[in-house]
Design a protein around this motif. Structure first.
Motif, mmCIF file in Angstrom:
data_model
loop_
_atom_site.group_PDB
_atom_site.id
_atom_site.type_symbol
_atom_site.label_atom_id
_atom_site.label_comp_id
_atom_site.label_asym_id
_atom_site.label_seq_id
_atom_site.Cartn_x
_atom_site.Cartn_y
_atom_site.Cartn_z
ATOM 1 N N ASP A 1 63.313 14.722 104.299
ATOM 2 C CA ASP A 1 64.352 15.643 104.750
ATOM 3 C C ASP A 1 64.759 16.508 103.571
ATOM 4 O O ASP A 1 64.235 16.363 102.469
ATOM 5 N N SER A 2 65.721 17.409 103.794
ATOM 6 C CA SER A 2 66.022 18.377 102.751
ATOM 7 C C SER A 2 66.858 17.770 101.629
ATOM 8 O O SER A 2 67.108 18.420 100.625
ATOM 9 N N CYS B 1 65.359 17.916 98.256
ATOM 10 C CA CYS B 1 65.304 19.290 97.759
ATOM 11 C C CYS B 1 66.644 19.708 97.182
ATOM 12 O O CYS B 1 66.712 20.403 96.174
ATOM 13 N N ARG B 2 67.714 19.301 97.854
ATOM 14 C CA ARG B 2 69.044 19.734 97.403
ATOM 15 C C ARG B 2 69.350 19.155 96.030
ATOM 16 O O ARG B 2 70.063 19.758 95.237
ATOM 17 N N CYS C 1 61.601 24.201 96.666
ATOM 18 C CA CYS C 1 61.480 23.228 97.749
ATOM 19 C C CYS C 1 60.276 23.597 98.599
ATOM 20 O O CYS C 1 60.413 24.205 99.655
ATOM 21 N N PHE D 1 59.862 22.378 102.308
ATOM 22 C CA PHE D 1 60.367 23.176 103.422
ATOM 23 C C PHE D 1 59.217 23.867 104.153
ATOM 24 O O PHE D 1 59.146 23.876 105.384
ATOM 25 N N GLU E 1 57.215 21.256 106.029
ATOM 26 C CA GLU E 1 57.926 20.803 107.219
ATOM 27 C C GLU E 1 57.812 21.817 108.354
ATOM 28 O O GLU E 1 57.626 21.475 109.512
ATOM 29 N N LYS E 2 57.889 23.119 108.022
ATOM 30 C CA LYS E 2 57.997 24.148 109.049
ATOM 31 C C LYS E 2 56.701 24.922 109.279
ATOM 32 O O LYS E 2 56.704 25.897 110.022
ATOM 33 N N SER F 1 63.009 29.886 110.700
ATOM 34 C CA SER F 1 62.958 28.552 110.099
ATOM 35 C C SER F 1 64.144 28.329 109.167
ATOM 36 O O SER F 1 64.633 27.213 109.024
ATOM 37 N N LYS G 1 69.649 22.239 108.469
ATOM 38 C CA LYS G 1 69.167 21.226 107.529
ATOM 39 C C LYS G 1 68.412 21.858 106.359
ATOM 40 O O LYS G 1 68.387 21.332 105.266
ATOM 41 N N TRP G 2 67.767 22.994 106.646
ATOM 42 C CA TRP G 2 66.906 23.590 105.627
ATOM 43 C C TRP G 2 67.400 24.959 105.184
ATOM 44 O O TRP G 2 66.652 25.727 104.576
#
Lengths: 351, 314
Positions: free
Chosen positions: A50-51, A54-55, A61, A64, A67-68, A304, A309-310
């Motif tokens: 999950d993000s 990345c955070r 990231c 991302f 994921e997308k 996206s 979340k992203w």
């Protein structure tokens, strides 16, 4: 060793200003490159469930994009059917590569294109051969960009030939109509033509008759590209020496015969390098359909980012978009430059 | 020739028929949707605020006409500044590409190649994301030069009569470019400069090596040779394609609508959505851009005649 020193002297330190420029560039590189490499590669997050990871990270990231990527490339096309746009993409890319060989530049190239585009329509729409029907509201991503550009170019091309011939016509009404069309379209931004297609065209149609959004945008791109292409074709027509016209006239050929058998085969070959450049422009311009609400590659990438979340990974997303567009445009611009460097006579002979 | 007239009459008749078909459909559609055609809506109250109004005061109670005026002013502002900056940056890029310094010319070439092969819209989104998402709050604004502040509220820089200073959550004094204006300006300038750079390079390369050698042998310095021998000749080749780049920049400024800068197109778009006056809205956009295109061409043609060879004036 001596050669290297000589090269450095001649190319980096040939004069005081040159030496200064070299030092400034080294200093800037020292300041900018290590942090960028750290951000893009070393501290970057490549895979994350999950993000959150990345955070916390300092770097880019890329997770991302991972994921997308399916949504970015295929939009809302049914997930288990993604192979269809993928094959359609491959067919289109094959068509472009096939068309880039000079030995295939003849009339039956248009037959191959017709077959190719028809097979793409079948693949994307389905409804036959056991393929489930997918309405074109669900098309999106890279294939939509490629379709808009390819159909735009393929259908604008015949229209542009008519416009270019019309502009060179001795008939005043035909000439005036073509000049007015070409100059009007070239004088306004593409977005106004897209607005025209998306909001005005529905008003022009009889009540109850609707043309869907994708088709309207495609129509706008065709009409827009045709004006620019017409000028390219006109350039090719003007480059044909006058004796070619005279000789074909002296042979007793009719206007249509002269154009189809003598003038166009030469003029179109001459216009191919600038034509590729126009196509690169059209390819980039398809990104504007985002503004009227179609889901092309740029649009799916932008959407996206709206996933809360992203959200906030705009730089990564747009660098990815840039990379995809760059891959296509750079390949085409290298190709067009290769053609330009070949002598025009060789282009004409088709060898 | 008789056949020619027959074709033209047929063409006119066909065009007339199509036009009549469109017009009658449109009239019918407008009636059923209860939209009054015409430009009367321009005097009605707009009812929306504009984030950035430039020199024109604007409130929600003002008319659509005034809103479009603000939009036109915003388009003009970004295009005028953009043309000047793109010319300067483009010239530098073109000269850098011709530099004897290998590094400099490679970097300029890489710049041109990258920028030209990525859609402008992607670049605008990229710059806008950098400014609005990645720059710090005004309190921690970056200060690349004394007095210039980069923050997610845009770019604040000093003018001869005042300098920006942080007050509360924002900057006062100096001049402030909004994030939208800054992103649009940076995007347009960098994109157009790449094209102008190639034009400048081609123009300078077109001046024969012999001309430069002759100038040097006459005792002219490098700078004087560039100013009095190379440039006057190069300009003749540079000006016509430069004109079309200026036109492109003006037309490309319409992409402002995608990042929320209130230019003419984005205000006309809002007005079209609110009133349903699609035909009038698109007509206004097209008329304005056609006049901009024609004025830029007229000005550049005049300039081109000035730099053209005297004997070849037409």
């Amino acid at each position: 060793m001596n050669a290297a020193v000589h090269w450095v002297r001649a190319n980096l330190f040939s004069s005081w200003p040159s030496a200064l420029a070299t030092l400034v560039i080294f200093w800037l590189a020292w300041k900018l490159v290590p942090p960028f490499v750290d951000w893009a590669l070393i501290s970057a997050v490549w895979r994350a469930p999950d993000s959150g990871a990345c955070r916390e990270a300092e770097g880019a990231c890329w997770a991302f994009i991972g994921e997308k990527h399916r949504f970015m490339l295929f939009g809302t096309y049914p997930f288990e059917q993604h192979w269809r746009p993928a094959v359609a993409t491959a067919v289109l890319v094959f068509l472009w590569i096939f068309s880039s060989f000079k030995r295939f530049w003849n009339w039956w190239l248009s037959a191959i294109w017709t077959a190719g585009l028809a097979s793409i329509a079948v693949l994307m729409w389905g409804g036959v051969f056991g393929l489930a029907y997918v309405e074109n509201e669900r098309w999106g991503g890279l294939i939509l960009t490629l379709i808009l550009a390819s159909f735009g170019m393929a259908l604008a091309f015949p229209l542009s030939i008519v416009l270019a011939l019309g502009r060179r016509s001795r008939l005043p009404v035909v000439h005036a109509a073509c000049v007015a069309y070409i100059e009007l379209i070239r004088g306004v931004p593409l977005i106004s033509v897209l607005f025209m297609a998306s909001v005005m065209l529905p008003l022009f149609m009889p009540e109850g008759m609707t043309i869907d959004k994708l088709l309207r945008a495609q129509l706008a791109l065709i009409l827009f590209a045709a004006a620019y292409l017409a000028e390219v074709v006109r350039g090719g027509l003007q480059a044909i020496p006058h004796h070619q016209y005279e000789a074909s006239e002296a042979l007793g050929l009719s206007y249509a015969q002269r154009i189809v058998h003598v003038i166009l085969p030469q003029a179109l070959r001459l216009s191919i390098p600038p034509l590729v450049n126009t196509f690169i422009g059209l390819f980039k311009d398809t990104s504007l359909v985002l503004i009227i609400g179609l889901f092309d590659l740029l649009s799916t990438i932008k959407i996206s980012l709206q996933d809360p979340k992203w959200a906030g990974f705009g730089i990564e997303a747009y660098l990815f978009a840039s990379a995809v567009y760059f891959a296509f445009c750079y390949a085409m611009s290298r190709y067009s430059r290769g053609l330009e460097q070949g002598a025009p006579e060789r282009v004409l002979r088709g060898s | 020739m008789k056949r020619g007239w027959f074709y033209q009459a047929a063409l006119l008749a066909a065009a007339g028929l199509v036009l009549w078909f469109f017009i009658s459909n449109t009239q019918h559609n407008l009636e059923t949707r209860k939209i009054a055609s015409g430009f009367g809506f321009l005097w009605r109250e707009a009812g929306f605020e504009i984030g950035e109004t430039g020199a024109i005061a604007f409130g929600a109670a003002d008319s659509y006409l005034r809103a479009l005026g603000v939009g036109l002013w915003n388009t003009f502002r970004v295009a005028a500044v953009g043309v000047v900056l793109a010319t300067i940056l483009g010239t530098l890029v073109g000269l850098a590409r011709l530099s004897p310094n290998w590094l400099l010319s490679r970097i300029a070439a890489g710049y041109v190649e990258t920028i030209r092969n990525v859609p402008l819209l992607v670049q605008l989104f990229f710059w806008y994301a950098i400014i609005s998402e990645n720059l710090p709050d005004p309190a921690e604004a970056l200060q690349p030069l004394a007095g210039v502040f980069l923050s997610n509220r845009g770019i604040a820089f000093p003018t001869p009569w005042s300098t920006p200073a942080l007050s509360g959550f924002n900057f006062v004094g100096g001049a402030v470019l909004s994030p939208e204006f800054a992103a649009l300006l940076v995007g347009l300038v960098m994109y157009t400069a790449a094209f102008i750079g190639e034009i400048v390079r081609a123009g300078i390369l077109s001046v024969g090596r012999g001309q430069v050698d002759a100038a040097h042998s006459m005792g002219l310095t490098r700078r004087a040779a560039l100013r009095f021998v190379v440039l006057p000749q190069a300009l003749r080749l540079i000006v016509p394609p430069l004109t079309s780049q200026y036109l492109n920049l003006a037309k490309n400024s319409s992409l402002a609508v995608a990042i929320g800068y209130p230019d003419l197109v984005s205000i006309a778009n809002t007005a079209m959505n609110q009133t349903g006056q699609a035909i009038e809205g698109v007509a206004i956009i097209m008329a304005v851009f056609l006049s901009i295109s024609l004025s830029i061409s007229a000005f550049m043609n005049w300039y081109n005649r000035r730099v053209a060879l005297k004997g070849l004036r037409r």
